[in-house]
Design a protein around this motif. Structure first.
Motif, PDB file in Angstrom:
ATOM      1  N   LYS A 162      12.012 -13.350  -3.509  1.00  0.00           N
ATOM      2  CA  LYS A 162      12.768 -13.087  -2.254  1.00  0.00           C
ATOM      3  C   LYS A 162      14.581 -12.866  -2.243  1.00  0.00           C
ATOM      4  O   LYS A 162      14.911 -12.713  -1.903  1.00  0.00           O
TER       5      LYS A 162
ATOM      6  N   ILE B 294       0.429   0.363   6.455  1.00  0.00           N
ATOM      7  CA  ILE B 294       1.495  -0.870   6.546  1.00  0.00           C
ATOM      8  C   ILE B 294       3.092  -0.787   6.013  1.00  0.00           C
ATOM      9  O   ILE B 294       3.488  -0.417   6.918  1.00  0.00           O
ATOM     10  N   TYR B 295       2.990  -0.774   4.226  1.00  0.00           N
ATOM     11  CA  TYR B 295       4.321  -0.627   4.151  1.00  0.00           C
ATOM     12  C   TYR B 295       4.979   0.712   3.665  1.00  0.00           C
ATOM     13  O   TYR B 295       5.599   0.815   3.856  1.00  0.00           O
TER      14      TYR B 295
ATOM     15  N   ASN C  73      -1.684   2.601   2.333  1.00  0.00           N
ATOM     16  CA  ASN C  73      -0.546   1.524   2.331  1.00  0.00           C
ATOM     17  C   ASN C  73       0.042   1.790   3.784  1.00  0.00           C
ATOM     18  O   ASN C  73       0.702   2.000   3.727  1.00  0.00           O
TER      19      ASN C  73
ATOM     20  N   ASN D 177      -1.263 -10.305  -9.785  1.00  0.00           N
ATOM     21  CA  ASN D 177      -2.488 -11.828  -9.258  1.00  0.00           C
ATOM     22  C   ASN D 177      -4.155 -11.138 -10.085  1.00  0.00           C
ATOM     23  O   ASN D 177      -4.394 -11.543 -10.979  1.00  0.00           O
ATOM     24  N   TYR D 178      -3.785  -9.346  -8.851  1.00  0.00           N
ATOM     25  CA  TYR D 178      -5.174  -9.505  -9.092  1.00  0.00           C
ATOM     26  C   TYR D 178      -5.128  -8.517 -10.622  1.00  0.00           C
ATOM     27  O   TYR D 178      -6.503  -8.803 -10.797  1.00  0.00           O
TER      28      TYR D 178
ATOM     29  N   LYS E  92     -10.174   1.813  -4.351  1.00  0.00           N
ATOM     30  CA  LYS E  92      -9.552   0.358  -3.491  1.00  0.00           C
ATOM     31  C   LYS E  92      -8.375   0.007  -3.349  1.00  0.00           C
ATOM     32  O   LYS E  92      -7.950  -0.006  -4.311  1.00  0.00           O
ATOM     33  N   PRO E  93      -7.916   0.177  -2.239  1.00  0.00           N
ATOM     34  CA  PRO E  93      -6.188   0.127  -2.538  1.00  0.00           C
ATOM     35  C   PRO E  93      -5.993  -1.686  -3.353  1.00  0.00           C
ATOM     36  O   PRO E  93      -6.470  -1.716  -2.000  1.00  0.00           O
ATOM     37  N   LEU E  94      -4.977  -1.937  -3.838  1.00  0.00           N
ATOM     38  CA  LEU E  94      -3.793  -2.872  -3.513  1.00  0.00           C
ATOM     39  C   LEU E  94      -2.565  -2.577  -3.388  1.00  0.00           C
ATOM     40  O   LEU E  94      -2.101  -1.779  -4.187  1.00  0.00           O
ATOM     41  N   CYS E  95      -1.365  -3.398  -2.568  1.00  0.00           N
ATOM     42  CA  CYS E  95      -0.318  -2.972  -2.680  1.00  0.00           C
ATOM     43  C   CYS E  95       0.639  -4.812  -2.889  1.00  0.00           C
ATOM     44  O   CYS E  95      -0.406  -5.941  -2.453  1.00  0.00           O
TER      45      CYS E  95
ATOM     46  N   ILE F 150       1.528  -9.496  -5.907  1.00  0.00           N
ATOM     47  CA  ILE F 150      -0.268  -9.560  -5.173  1.00  0.00           C
ATOM     48  C   ILE F 150      -1.045  -8.241  -6.637  1.00  0.00           C
ATOM     49  O   ILE F 150      -1.562  -8.793  -6.937  1.00  0.00           O
TER      50      ILE F 150
ATOM     51  N   ASP G 209       7.871 -16.026  -6.702  1.00  0.00           N
ATOM     52  CA  ASP G 209       8.628 -15.783  -5.470  1.00  0.00           C
ATOM     53  C   ASP G 209       9.652 -16.425  -4.823  1.00  0.00           C
ATOM     54  O   ASP G 209      10.618 -15.467  -4.227  1.00  0.00           O
ATOM     55  N   PHE G 210      10.713 -16.161  -5.484  1.00  0.00           N
ATOM     56  CA  PHE G 210      12.034 -17.125  -5.929  1.00  0.00           C
ATOM     57  C   PHE G 210      12.812 -15.700  -6.050  1.00  0.00           C
ATOM     58  O   PHE G 210      13.784 -15.149  -4.891  1.00  0.00           O
TER      59      PHE G 210
END
Lengths: 225, 220
Positions: B105, B52-53, B50, B74-75, B64-67, B71, B101-102
Motif C-alpha cells: 500500500k 483485467i490489469y 491478464n 504466495n502461490y 494457467k495464469p497467475l497475476c 499473490i 500488505d503495508f
C-alpha cells in the motif's frame, strides 16, 4: 461452540467487520464484540492497530490481527479443525480467490463509492455504468469459480463469497437510494441468485446489517461520506 | 524440482517481477522469463493472461495464469513448499501478511512521489518515505530478516523495491543509510544472499531508467 479468548473491534455497518464475523461464525468461535465509535477511537483500538488505527481488529489471546481479509485467513488457519475450510485447498484456486478478493476491494469498492459521491445525474449515470461493468466481470468470475455450484467457494461459502458478499448490504442501499437495479436477473443471473443464497446462509444472516438501518445511516451522514 | 512448465512475463526494472524471480530462485524452480516491452506494445499473451490489469508480472504454470505479485509469491510458496517463505504459526503468518500488505500500500507510491516530482522534491514526500521505512524498522525489530534468521515472505516482498532507492536518494538529496540505518543494514544482509545479489538489477541502471521515464512524462 469453541471457547477461546477472542475479541472483535468493529463498527456495525462496516462490510469489513462483517467479513470477520462471518468467518468466526463458520468456525463456531465465540467472541466478545466491542463496538467502536469511529469519531473517538478506543485505547484498545489504537493500541491494537497503531499502524492504520482502523477496524476490524481481531484480538486472539491478546494478540491483534488487522485487515479484514488477513483476519479471515487467520481464522481459517487458527481454527482449521473446526468447521469447513474457508480458503480452497488447491493453491491455484486459492490464488484465483485472492485475486478476485483484491479486485473487489480495489475496483468494486471504489466504483460503489463513486455512485454515492457522484454530483449530478450525468455523473451518477456514468458511475452506475462503471459499476455494472465491474459486476459483469464478477459474474464471469462467479461462473468460473463456482463451477456450477451455489457459491464462489463451491457448495459452501468461501473466501471470495465472504469478500464480495459483505458488500451486499451497501449494494442494496445504493440500489434503493438511486432507484436502480445493479444485480440483474438478465445481466448477472448467477450473481443475482448467489446474493439471495449468501444473505440467507446461516453464517451470514445474523451478522448482515439491515438495509433500512444502513440507508438511515447513509441519509444522516454528511454529503461527502 | 520441476513440477511443470513455468513462464514469467517480465520487465527487468519492475520490483513486482523481481519478487516472483527471487521467490522462484529461492525454491530452486527453473522458469523461462519473457521480457515484455511495456512501451512498445504488450504481447498478446500478456493481454490474454491478464485482461483485467494488463500488467506484469504474470506467472504461467502449465499455461494457467497467475497475476498480482504478492499473490504470485504466495502461490510459489504453496506450490513449492521448501524452503518455506511464510512461517508455520498462524499468528506469525498473519503478521507477515499484514506487513506485506503495508509494503504494497505504501512503499512504491512513496518512491514514485519522489521521482515524479517536478523541480525540488517536497519535504513532505521525503518525510513520508522515511517514515514508512521507520515503521518497517519497527516491524523488523532486532531480527536479521523480517522472516527471522533467514529470508522470508516479507523480505521477498520488500527487497526488490530497494533497487529503486538509489534513484530516490539522488532526486531527494538524502541517504537511506543515514536516515534509517537499521533498514539499510537489513538491505545489506539481503544482498549477501546469492539469489538476491544475482537477481536485483544495478541501482545505477534503475536510476537511468527512471530518468528515461521522467523524460517520457515531461518531468524536469
Amino acid at each position: 461452540m469453541v471457547k477461546s479468548d477472542v475479541k472483535v473491534l468493529g463498527f456495525w455497518p462496516s462490510p469489513f467487520l462483517m467479513r470477520a464475523r462471518i468467518a468466526l461464525k463458520i468456525k463456531s468461535v465465540e467472541y466478545e464484540f466491542l463496538e467502536e465509535n469511529l469519531g473517538s477511537k478506543s485505547e484498545l483500538l489504537l493500541k491494537s492497530n497503531p499502524v492504520h488505527k482502523k477496524i476490524p481488529v481481531l484480538i486472539h489471546n491478546d494478540k491483534p490481527v488487522c485487515e479484514s481479509l488477513i483476519i479471515v485467513e487467520y481464522v481459517d488457519e487458527a481454527w482449521s479443525s473446526s468447521g469447513p475450510s474457508i480458503l480452497p485447498s488447491d493453491p491455484y484456486d486459492r490464488a484465483v480467490a485472492r485475486f478476485w478478493a483484491a479486485y473487489v476491494d480495489e475496483k468494486w469498492f471504489s466504483a460503489l463509492r463513486d455512485i454515492g459521491s457522484a454530483n449530478g445525474a450525468e455523473a451518477k449515470k456514468a458511475a452506475i455504468e462503471q459499476l455494472i461493468e465491474v459486476l459483469v466481470l464478477l459474474e464471469d468470475a462467479f461462473v468460473k469459480c463456482s463451477k456450477g455450484k451455489a457459491f464462489f467457494g463451491g457448495n459452501q461459502i468461501g473466501f471470495l463469497d465472504i469478500a464480495f458478499g459483505s458488500y451486499l448490504g451497501w449494494l442494496r442501499v445504493t440500489e434503493k437510494m438511486n432507484e436502480v437495479k445493479l444485480l440483474d436477473e438478465v445481466k448477472t443471473p448467477g450473481l443475482f441468485k448467489w446474493a439471495e443464497r449468501f444473505c440467507a446462509d446461516a453464517a451470514v444472516k445474523d451478522v448482515m446489517p439491515e438495509t433500512d438501518k444502513l440507508a438511515e445511516l447513509k441519509a444522516s451522514a454528511p454529503p461527502s461520506s | 524440482m520441476s513440477k511443470g512448465e513455468v513462464v514469467l512475463l517480465d520487465c527487468w526494472a519492475s520490483p513486482f517481477c523481481l519478487r516472483a524471480k527471487i521467490a522462484l530462485a529461492e525454491k530452486g524452480v527453473e522458469y523461462e522469463a519473457r521480457a515484455e516491452n511495456l512501451f512498445g506494445g504488450k504481447s498478446d499473451l500478456l493481454l490474454k493472461s491478464n485482461p483485467i490489469y494488463k500488467k506484469v508480472p504474470v506467472l504461467l504454470h502449465d499455461g494457467k495464469p497467475l497475476c498480482e505479485s504478492t499473490i504470485i509469491v504466495n502461490y510459489i510458496d504453496e506450490t513449492w513448499p521448501s524452503p518455506p517463505l511464510l512461517p508455520s504459526c498462524a499468528y506469525e503468518r498473519a503478521k507477515a501478511r499484514f506487513w506485506s500488505d503495508f509494503i504494497d500500500k505504501k512503499v512504491f507510491d512513496a518512491v514514485c512521489n519522489i521521482w515524479k516530482s517536478k523541480g525540488e522534491v517536497p519535504e513532505t514526500a521525503k518525510n513520508e518515505f522515511i517514515e514508512i521505512l521507520k515503521q518497517l524498522e519497527g516491524a523488523l525489530g532486532e531480527k536479521d530478516f523480517f522472516g527471522g534468521d533467514s529470508l522470508g515472505f516479507v523480505d521477498v516482498i520488500a527487497i526488490p523495491l530497494t533497487c529503486w532507492f538509489y534513484a530516490v536518494e539522488k532526486f531527494g538529496g538524502f541517504k537511506v543509510e543515514n536516515e534509517c540505518p537499521k533498514f539499510s543494514a537489513w538491505m545489506n544482509k539481503c544482498m549477501q544472499r546469492e539469489t538476491v545479489a544475482r537477481i536485483l538489477p544495478d541501482p545505477e541502471k534503475v536510476y537511468e531508467f527512471v530518468i528515461t521515464l521522467r523524460n517520457m512524462f515531461g518531468i524536469e
